[in-house]
Design an enzyme around this catalytic site. Structure first.
Site, PDB file in Angstrom:
ATOM      1  N   GLU A 177       0.824  -1.224   0.000  1.00 18.91           N
ATOM      2  CA  GLU A 177       0.000   0.000   0.000  1.00 18.91           C
ATOM      3  C   GLU A 177       0.855   1.269   0.000  1.00 18.91           C
ATOM      4  O   GLU A 177       1.133   1.842   1.052  1.00 18.91           O
ATOM      5  CB  GLU A 177      -0.941   0.027   1.218  1.00 18.91           C
ATOM      6  CG  GLU A 177      -1.870   1.233   1.195  1.00 18.91           C
ATOM      7  CD  GLU A 177      -2.752   1.364   2.440  1.00 18.91           C
ATOM      8  OE1 GLU A 177      -3.662   2.212   2.410  1.00 18.91           O
ATOM      9  OE2 GLU A 177      -2.523   0.642   3.423  1.00 18.91           O
ATOM     10  N   LYS A 214      -2.791  -1.993  -2.873  1.00 12.94           N
ATOM     11  CA  LYS A 214      -3.826  -1.095  -2.349  1.00 12.94           C
ATOM     12  C   LYS A 214      -3.403   0.326  -2.704  1.00 12.94           C
ATOM     13  O   LYS A 214      -2.388   0.823  -2.211  1.00 12.94           O
ATOM     14  CB  LYS A 214      -3.994  -1.270  -0.831  1.00 12.94           C
ATOM     15  CG  LYS A 214      -5.100  -0.379  -0.267  1.00 12.94           C
ATOM     16  CD  LYS A 214      -5.504  -0.787   1.143  1.00 12.94           C
ATOM     17  CE  LYS A 214      -6.571   0.142   1.704  1.00 12.94           C
ATOM     18  NZ  LYS A 214      -7.121  -0.293   2.989  1.00 12.94           N
TER      19      LYS A 214
END
Length: 296
Positions: A177, A214
């Site tokens: 992420e 993400k």
């Protein structure tokens, strides 16, 4: 077998991933949004008790179901607590068939070169071993990008993939992420550099290695399609990053193949003061809106 079943669920199932992983730094704000002010608890222990009550209330709702919710990201404290007499991860997987993930980062280092890398994680192996005692499928770790600084973004992505390989070696699926801050004045420029660096690092993975990504919802519709289609990417999920649920869902619909992994946007409108019926109606509305946006 458990891992393979979870893998198939994430790969082929429809729905989104609920991010229920607020940790020490973000919990007070999450509780405030839920209608619990800072003067209602005396210490961290009491604070985590309250946020676990909120999470358990969400997870035990009938509408929090596997037809619309694919997975849930947990904080370490949550993983070690119980829901309905079972560890949270066991409850999610065994009772709901919702795939549990674990947030593993220890927060962000100070900003430099236009980014915040992750703080060191000296005990990561121990945490991953602990996660293996539960039906945890994968992990999540967050960095933040503010400016299109070539060296900074390269550093963020390299660190993410180095840690991802460590996680893969333990038999877990990493969610990488590298968040681009939605208020960045040069957000699209950051995204161009980020995609280039992610693609470079994906090519360095061997044939047995796969990650999830993400990412902040991009400025340009469909900008991450190359990543969505990449064989070394299991799934690309989107973070809400401060957008309202309405805005986040509208942006998500412009990016086919990405699914939601919202935190603030997911719990928007929930309040401790709501009756169980009001609470269930609110969370059901949220789940349905995010699910529909993730189906596109």
């Amino acid at each position: 077998m458990e891992y393979d079943n979870q893998l198939q669920r994430i790969k082929n199932g429809s729905g989104f991933i609920a991010a229920l992983d607020q940790s020490g730094g973000s919990t007070p704000k999450a509780l405030e949004n839920y209608g619990i002010s800072g003067d209602e608890y005396e210490n961290d222990e009491a604070m985590f008790d309250l946020v676990h009550e909120m999470r358990a209330r969400i997870m035990t709702c009938d509408c929090f179901d596997n037809e619309r919710v694919l997975g849930a990201i947990l904080f370490e404290d949550t993983m070690e607590r119980d829901v309905n007499g079972k560890s949270t991860a066991n409850y999610l997987w065994e009772d709901k068939q919702i795939v549990p993930f674990l947030k593993v980062d220890k927060g962000l280092a100070e900003q430099m070169s236009g980014v915040q890398v992750m703080k060191p994680m000296p005990n990561l192996d121990l945490l991953l071993d602990k996660a293996k005692n539960y039906p945890i499928f994968g992990t999540k770790m967050r960095s933040v990008i503010y400016e299109p600084n070539v060296d900074g973004i390269e550093l963020v992505v390299q660190q993410q993939f180095d840690v991802a390989k460590q996680i893969i070696s333990k038999g877990l699926m990493p969610i990488v992420e590298p968040e681009v801050n939605i208020d960045s004045a040069q957000k699209h420029d950051c995204e161009v550099l980020l995609k280039t660096n992610i693609l470079r690092n994906l090519e360095r993975l061997n044939d047995e290695q796969q990650v999830m990504l993400k990412l902040t919802l991009p400025e340009e519709a469909g900008f991450y399609q190359e990543l969505v289609d990449h064989p070394k990417v299991l799934k690309v999920v989107a973070l809400s990053g401060g957008y309202s649920r309405t805005d986040a869902c509208a942006k998500l619909k412009q990016n086919p193949g990405m699914i939601a992994s919202f935190s603030r946007a997911f719990t928007e409108g929930l309040s401790k003061q709501q009756s169980d019926e009001e609470f269930a109606d609110t969370i059901n509305t949220s789940i349905e809106e995010i699910y529909q946006a993730s189906k596109v």
